[in-house]
Design an enzyme around this catalytic site. Structure first.
Site, PDB file in Angstrom:
ATOM      1  N   ASP A  33       0.888  -1.220   0.172  1.00  0.00           N
ATOM      2  CA  ASP A  33      -0.166  -0.131   0.087  1.00  0.00           C
ATOM      3  C   ASP A  33       0.758   1.004  -0.031  1.00  0.00           C
ATOM      4  OD1 ASP A  33      -2.014  -1.917   0.022  1.00  0.00           O
ATOM      5  OD2 ASP A  33      -2.738  -0.932   2.000  1.00  0.00           O
ATOM      6  N   ALA A  34       1.940   1.072   0.673  1.00  0.00           N
ATOM      7  CA  ALA A  34       2.940   2.338   0.902  1.00  0.00           C
ATOM      8  C   ALA A  34       3.341   2.653  -0.473  1.00  0.00           C
ATOM      9  CB  ALA A  34       3.874   1.996   1.906  1.00  0.00           C
ATOM     10  N   GLU A  35       4.002   1.691  -1.093  1.00  0.00           N
ATOM     11  CA  GLU A  35       4.401   1.872  -2.703  1.00  0.00           C
ATOM     12  C   GLU A  35       3.431   2.377  -3.271  1.00  0.00           C
ATOM     13  OE1 GLU A  35       7.604  -1.457  -3.259  1.00  0.00           O
ATOM     14  OE2 GLU A  35       5.685  -2.265  -2.615  1.00  0.00           O
ATOM     15  N   ASP A  37       0.654   4.210  -2.609  1.00  0.00           N
ATOM     16  CA  ASP A  37       0.472   5.603  -2.372  1.00  0.00           C
ATOM     17  C   ASP A  37       1.586   6.414  -2.730  1.00  0.00           C
ATOM     18  OD1 ASP A  37      -1.884   4.890  -0.839  1.00  0.00           O
ATOM     19  OD2 ASP A  37      -0.918   4.736   1.034  1.00  0.00           O
ATOM     20  N   GLU A 114     -25.838 -17.356 -13.265  1.00  0.00           N
ATOM     21  CA  GLU A 114     -24.955 -16.435 -12.451  1.00  0.00           C
ATOM     22  C   GLU A 114     -25.613 -16.120 -11.090  1.00  0.00           C
ATOM     23  OE1 GLU A 114     -25.263 -12.775 -14.748  1.00  0.00           O
ATOM     24  OE2 GLU A 114     -24.683 -14.074 -16.619  1.00  0.00           O
ATOM     25  N   LYS A 116     -27.386 -13.720  -8.353  1.00  0.00           N
ATOM     26  CA  LYS A 116     -28.335 -12.618  -8.618  1.00  0.00           C
ATOM     27  C   LYS A 116     -27.759 -11.868  -7.323  1.00  0.00           C
ATOM     28  CE  LYS A 116     -32.728 -10.672  -9.356  1.00  0.00           C
ATOM     29  NZ  LYS A 116     -32.951  -9.494  -8.520  1.00  0.00           N
ATOM     30  N   ASP A 118     -27.376  -8.744  -4.726  1.00  0.00           N
ATOM     31  CA  ASP A 118     -28.155  -8.036  -4.199  1.00  0.00           C
ATOM     32  C   ASP A 118     -27.490  -6.563  -4.110  1.00  0.00           C
ATOM     33  OD1 ASP A 118     -30.615  -7.364  -3.340  1.00  0.00           O
ATOM     34  OD2 ASP A 118     -30.230  -8.189  -1.317  1.00  0.00           O
ATOM     35  N   TYR A 226     -22.226  -7.977 -15.765  1.00  0.00           N
ATOM     36  CA  TYR A 226     -23.189  -9.252 -16.266  1.00  0.00           C
ATOM     37  C   TYR A 226     -23.645  -9.149 -17.624  1.00  0.00           C
ATOM     38  CZ  TYR A 226     -27.082  -6.713 -14.095  1.00  0.00           C
ATOM     39  OH  TYR A 226     -28.061  -5.443 -13.740  1.00  0.00           O
ATOM     40  N   LYS A 315     -35.364 -16.866  -7.216  1.00  0.00           N
ATOM     41  CA  LYS A 315     -35.186 -16.193  -5.956  1.00  0.00           C
ATOM     42  C   LYS A 315     -34.984 -17.147  -4.869  1.00  0.00           C
ATOM     43  CE  LYS A 315     -35.887 -11.547  -6.650  1.00  0.00           C
ATOM     44  NZ  LYS A 315     -36.923 -10.977  -6.122  1.00  0.00           N
ATOM     45  N   CYS A 409     -59.173   6.982  19.662  1.00  0.00           N
ATOM     46  CA  CYS A 409     -57.866   7.153  19.261  1.00  0.00           C
ATOM     47  C   CYS A 409     -56.912   7.062  20.661  1.00  0.00           C
ATOM     48  CB  CYS A 409     -57.766   8.673  18.645  1.00  0.00           C
ATOM     49  SG  CYS A 409     -55.987   9.111  18.189  1.00  0.00           S
ATOM     50  N   CYS A 412     -55.615  10.910  20.957  1.00  0.00           N
ATOM     51  CA  CYS A 412     -56.295  12.287  21.172  1.00  0.00           C
ATOM     52  C   CYS A 412     -57.665  11.749  21.744  1.00  0.00           C
ATOM     53  CB  CYS A 412     -56.576  13.057  20.054  1.00  0.00           C
ATOM     54  SG  CYS A 412     -57.458  12.315  18.794  1.00  0.00           S
ATOM     55  N   CYS A 427     -58.603   7.756  12.812  1.00  0.00           N
ATOM     56  CA  CYS A 427     -59.115   8.487  14.126  1.00  0.00           C
ATOM     57  C   CYS A 427     -59.901  10.171  13.462  1.00  0.00           C
ATOM     58  CB  CYS A 427     -57.791   9.038  14.699  1.00  0.00           C
ATOM     59  SG  CYS A 427     -57.889  10.533  15.583  1.00  0.00           S
ATOM     60  N   CYS A 433     -55.736  15.843  16.649  1.00  0.00           N
ATOM     61  CA  CYS A 433     -55.229  14.911  17.227  1.00  0.00           C
ATOM     62  C   CYS A 433     -53.601  15.289  17.165  1.00  0.00           C
ATOM     63  CB  CYS A 433     -55.408  13.690  16.255  1.00  0.00           C
ATOM     64  SG  CYS A 433     -54.474  12.088  16.697  1.00  0.00           S
TER      65      CYS A 433
HETATM   66  S1  IVH Z   1     -29.175  -9.379 -16.134  1.00  0.00           S
HETATM   67  C1  IVH Z   1     -32.339  -8.149 -19.222  1.00  0.00           C
HETATM   68  N1  IVH Z   1     -27.620 -10.562 -14.161  1.00  0.00           N
HETATM   69  O1  IVH Z   1     -31.591  -8.008 -11.044  1.00  0.00           O
HETATM   70  C2  IVH Z   1     -31.684  -8.728 -18.051  1.00  0.00           C
HETATM   71  N2  IVH Z   1     -29.485  -9.114 -13.447  1.00  0.00           N
HETATM   72  O2  IVH Z   1     -34.512  -7.854 -12.117  1.00  0.00           O
HETATM   73  C3  IVH Z   1     -31.134  -7.681 -16.991  1.00  0.00           C
HETATM   74  N3  IVH Z   1     -29.294  -8.492 -10.801  1.00  0.00           N
HETATM   75  O3  IVH Z   1     -31.988  -4.782 -11.506  1.00  0.00           O
HETATM   76  C4  IVH Z   1     -30.414  -7.925 -15.893  1.00  0.00           C
HETATM   77  N4  IVH Z   1     -27.631 -10.031 -10.568  1.00  0.00           N
HETATM   78  O4  IVH Z   1     -29.620  -5.326 -10.958  1.00  0.00           O
HETATM   79  C5  IVH Z   1     -28.805  -9.594 -14.367  1.00  0.00           C
HETATM   80  N5  IVH Z   1     -26.424 -11.406 -12.803  1.00  0.00           N
HETATM   81  C6  IVH Z   1     -27.331 -10.788 -12.891  1.00  0.00           C
HETATM   82  C7  IVH Z   1     -27.977  -9.815 -11.850  1.00  0.00           C
HETATM   83  C8  IVH Z   1     -28.968  -9.175 -11.855  1.00  0.00           C
HETATM   84  C9  IVH Z   1     -28.709  -8.813 -10.039  1.00  0.00           C
HETATM   85  C10 IVH Z   1     -30.259  -7.466 -10.828  1.00  0.00           C
HETATM   86  C11 IVH Z   1     -30.209  -6.421 -11.599  1.00  0.00           C
HETATM   87  C12 IVH Z   1     -31.581  -6.083 -12.156  1.00  0.00           C
HETATM   88  C13 IVH Z   1     -32.384  -6.917 -11.607  1.00  0.00           C
HETATM   89  C14 IVH Z   1     -33.247  -7.595 -12.615  1.00  0.00           C
END
Ligand code: IVH
Length: 673
Positions: A33-35, A37, A114, A116, A118, A226, A315, A409, A412, A427, A433
């Site tokens: 990190d120092a290098e 910086d 892939e 998903k 968050d 992605y 999901k 309520c 009041c 109410c 109120c």
């Molecule tokens: S593809 C047309 N790949 O999920 C397809 N989305 O409902 C577009 N998300 O808001 C999305 N991981 O931000 C894709 N590996 C992934 C993802 C991903 C998370 C989110 C994305 C979007 C929502 C889609």
């Protein structure tokens, strides 16, 4: 500036880009990190001494730039879509079968599986390999320009490496906050007595929506790419897998968990495997995404409404835990709505400790058969408010009590009314109120209303509880001493709030109407009322019929408006406010005829404008009497098209609508000066 020095700048930038990539993308730093910086400081020094070497893709840009006053809007060249959802393996199999039927080909489909992630979807635009713009997804059609913030994210290349990338390349992906970073950020915020974030997603969103990119620069954000969006002048691979691979070769970070799988069975295997390892991942995921690998097949399948047919998100079920309902209390909202709230034995679920859950209304309580003392199943999906999914009747203790809506309520003691056929009890106390009054005052000063900066919910509560404000009008007679002595306030903050209060007196009719908090009158309705009548006294006197001829106003809203202005107390409140100096510029409308030069004209603005912000153009057009809408139709009179205008321009051309470029727009404005 000698060419020697220029070479040195180039070399330093090159090295820093490389080390950055090693550290953030490959997770394999080769210097300390120092290098790092030291190299950074060397470059910074030269750049400060010779401002002419400035470049947006210099690694020094990662520390953040001057704070913005607002985000500009960015129109996506290709809409950013969402994904269809599946909640079980069966639903994924149905999806897979549907695709094979549609393709009239029963061969096994290859998918890219892939995680998903968050976080938040973003779009990055690279021109000749240099990051020139970054935007949030927004509503899918337009997002916000967050370029300055994105430049501070260590793993996002300011400049692509390697070669062969298209001249213009839009990369899409998810910005997120890894769990470790989230934890240390929250620890730090807590130590500074600041508000912590509920979960990594909120922390990522809050960090990206900072107007001050120097703050974003201190947040531990990361991004996985992605997808490829728009491209120009350059060839790209013909499937998803190779696309992600090539993005990685250009220095972008791609999730290491992605896999090429075959058929629905491959999808199920991936889902189960990731599900097992989910809690060991360094970041939060809320499911998995399966995308048809072959782009040609994707194209054949196309889209339904706002989601592609060729992809689906499976999901994870929301985490559920059991806890005891210790009590049910009733909260009173701004409009008097009484909401039952379960007080829970605190329990950790979905990343936070939950001790309250809304029960929405009495119908819901009855439907779920909720008793005080019950063992309840509580869940929290994403950043949704915690809810009681159900109660376990078998575990109901003998002394459990049913939930009873009080007759009076709790704040009041006014009667509680429950209109037949309506789920919500209210109410009847109105502004008598104190709960309704307090919430109304919060609404009155809020951003879309009088917009009193610094007078947030917390301060309103303090002022209210200290009996310094008992109605809207009292805000305008607050003095410095009263405010300064409140907890967490001081001399400077009191001065600022008082100034903001003073400034808020100059408002607009629309804001004022909205601020009054008339039931069902939101920001848009308030604007329509203001534009239609142009004058408050005309609204006060308006009949139901007149009100119903305003855009978007139906019989229910009209009734609320009439009822509001019939109430002498409300008229008195308005008069007091006007006496305190609240005012707005009159709108020149006489019986629907403004006499303004662009009255009756409908304008649409698209593309990038150089000299004026879109919001300013909109304001200017509206001040000239025009209506500004978001989409081109046969009713549009003029399209103002800045640079890189997309589908709206094509549509306007097709419909033979007048199109002005930025210069023509200025010429037009000039003729009205
Ligand atoms: S593809 C047309 N790949 O999920 C397809 N989305 O409902 C577009 N998300 O808001 C999305 N991981 O931000 C894709 N590996 C992934 C993802 C991903 C998370 C989110 C994305 C979007 C929502 C889609």
């Amino acid at each position: 500036m000698t060419s020697e020095l220029l070479k040195r700048v180039e070399a330093l930038r090159q090295q820093l880009h490389q080390h950055n990539h090693q550290y953030y993308v490959l997770d394999d730093p080769v210097i300390s990190d120092a290098e790092y910086d030291q190299l950074f400081r060397d470059l910074l020094k030269i750049e400060q001494e010779y401002p002419e070497v400035f470049s947006v893709d210099s690694p020094t840009q990662r520390v953040g730039a001057k704070p913005l006053s607002q985000f500009n809007r960015v129109e996506h060249k290709i809409p950013m879509l969402s994904l269809g959802n599946a909640f079980s393996e069966d639903e994924v199999s149905v999806f897979d079968k549907r695709l094979r039927d549609r393709l009239k080909d029963d061969s096994i489909i290859e998918y890219v599986a892939e995680p998903k992630l968050d976080g938040l979807a973003v779009s990055l635009m690279y021109e000749k390999g240099v990051l020139v713009q970054a935007a949030t997804r927004g509503d899918g059609a337009t997002g916000e320009d967050i370029t300055q913030n994105i430049r501070t994210v260590g793993s996002i290349p300011l400049k692509l490496t390697g070669k062969g990338f298209p001249e213009r390349l839009e990369v899409r992906g998810e910005v997120f906050m890894p769990l470790a970073g989230f934890k240390s950020l929250n620890d730090q915020l807590a130590a500074e007595d600041q508000k912590t974030f509920v979960n990594p997603r909120n922390a990522a969103a809050g960090s990206l929506r900072q107007l001050d990119s120097k703050i974003t620069a201190q947040r531990p954000l990361d991004m996985y790419s992605y997808a490829v969006g728009f491209t120009e002048n350059g060839a790209m691979p013909t499937n998803q897998w190779d696309s992600l691979e090539i993005l990685a070769s250009w220095g972008l970070k791609v999730c290491p968990e992605i896999k090429l799988v075959k058929g629905d069975r491959g999808c199920h295997e991936f889902y189960r495997d990731i599900g097992v390892r989910r809690s060991a991942l360094a970041y939060e995921i809320d499911g998995v995404v399966f995308k048809v690998n072959d782009f040609q097949v994707q194209e054949q399948l196309g889209f339904v409404s706002r989601a592609p047919r060729w992809a689906i998100a499976q999901k994870f079920p929301a985490e559920e835990v059991q806890t005891v309902i210790n009590d049910v209390e009733f909260q009173v909202g701004r409009t008097g709505a009484i909401t039952p709230v379960a007080r829970l034995e605190p329990v950790f679920v979905g990343g936070v400790t939950v001790s309250n859950a809304t029960l929405h209304n009495m119908d819901e309580v009855e439907r779920k058969d909720i008793h005080i003392g019950d063992v309840a199943v509580v869940r929290r999906a994403g950043d949704v408010i915690p809810e009681v999914a159900r109660v376990i009747v078998d575990k109901r203790p003998a002394d459990a009590r049913p939930v009873v809506l009080p007759e009076k309520c709790p704040i009041c003691s006014s009667e509680i009314e429950r209109v037949e056929g309506e789920a919500i009890a209210r109410c009847s106390g109105g502004l008598y109120c104190s709960a309704q009054l307090k919430e109304s005052i919060k609404h009155f000063v809020s951003r879309k209303a009088l917009d009193i900066d610094g007078l947030g919910d917390k301060l309103v509560e303090q002022l209210f509880d200290a009996a310094l404000i008992k109605n809207f009008d009292d805000i305008f007679s607050l003095n410095h001493k009263d405010i300064a002595r409140l907890e967490r306030m001081g001399d400077k903050s009191a001065t600022n709030v008082l100034q903001a209060i003073e400034d808020s007196k100059n408002t607009t009719l629309a804001r004022f109407i909205y601020a009054l908090g008339i039931r069902e009158v939101g920001e848009a309705t308030a604007k329509n009322l203001a534009n239609y009548f142009g004058d408050l006294t005309l609204i006060e006197k308006a009949s139901l019929e007149q009100l119903e001829s305003v855009d978007d106003i139906g019989p229910i809203v009209a009734e609320h408006v009439v009822r509001f202005f019939k109430e002498p107390h409300n008229i008195q409140v308005i008069e007091q406010l006007l006496d305190s100096g609240v005012k707005w510029a009159p709108l020149l409308v006489a019986e629907g005829e403004s006499g303004l030069p662009l009255e009756g004209q409908v304008y649409v603005i698209t593309g990038t404008l150089k000299e004026m912000k879109r919001s300013e153009v909109k304001e200017k057009l509206e001040s000239l009497g025009a209506k500004v809408t978001g989409s081109v139709s046969s009713k549009t009179n003029v399209l103002i098209a800045g640079e890189n205008a997309g589908s709206k321009l094509t549509k306007a051309e097709k419909l033979k609508i007048n199109i002005f470029d930025e210069n023509q727009m200025f010429e037009m404005f000039h003729t009205f000066d």
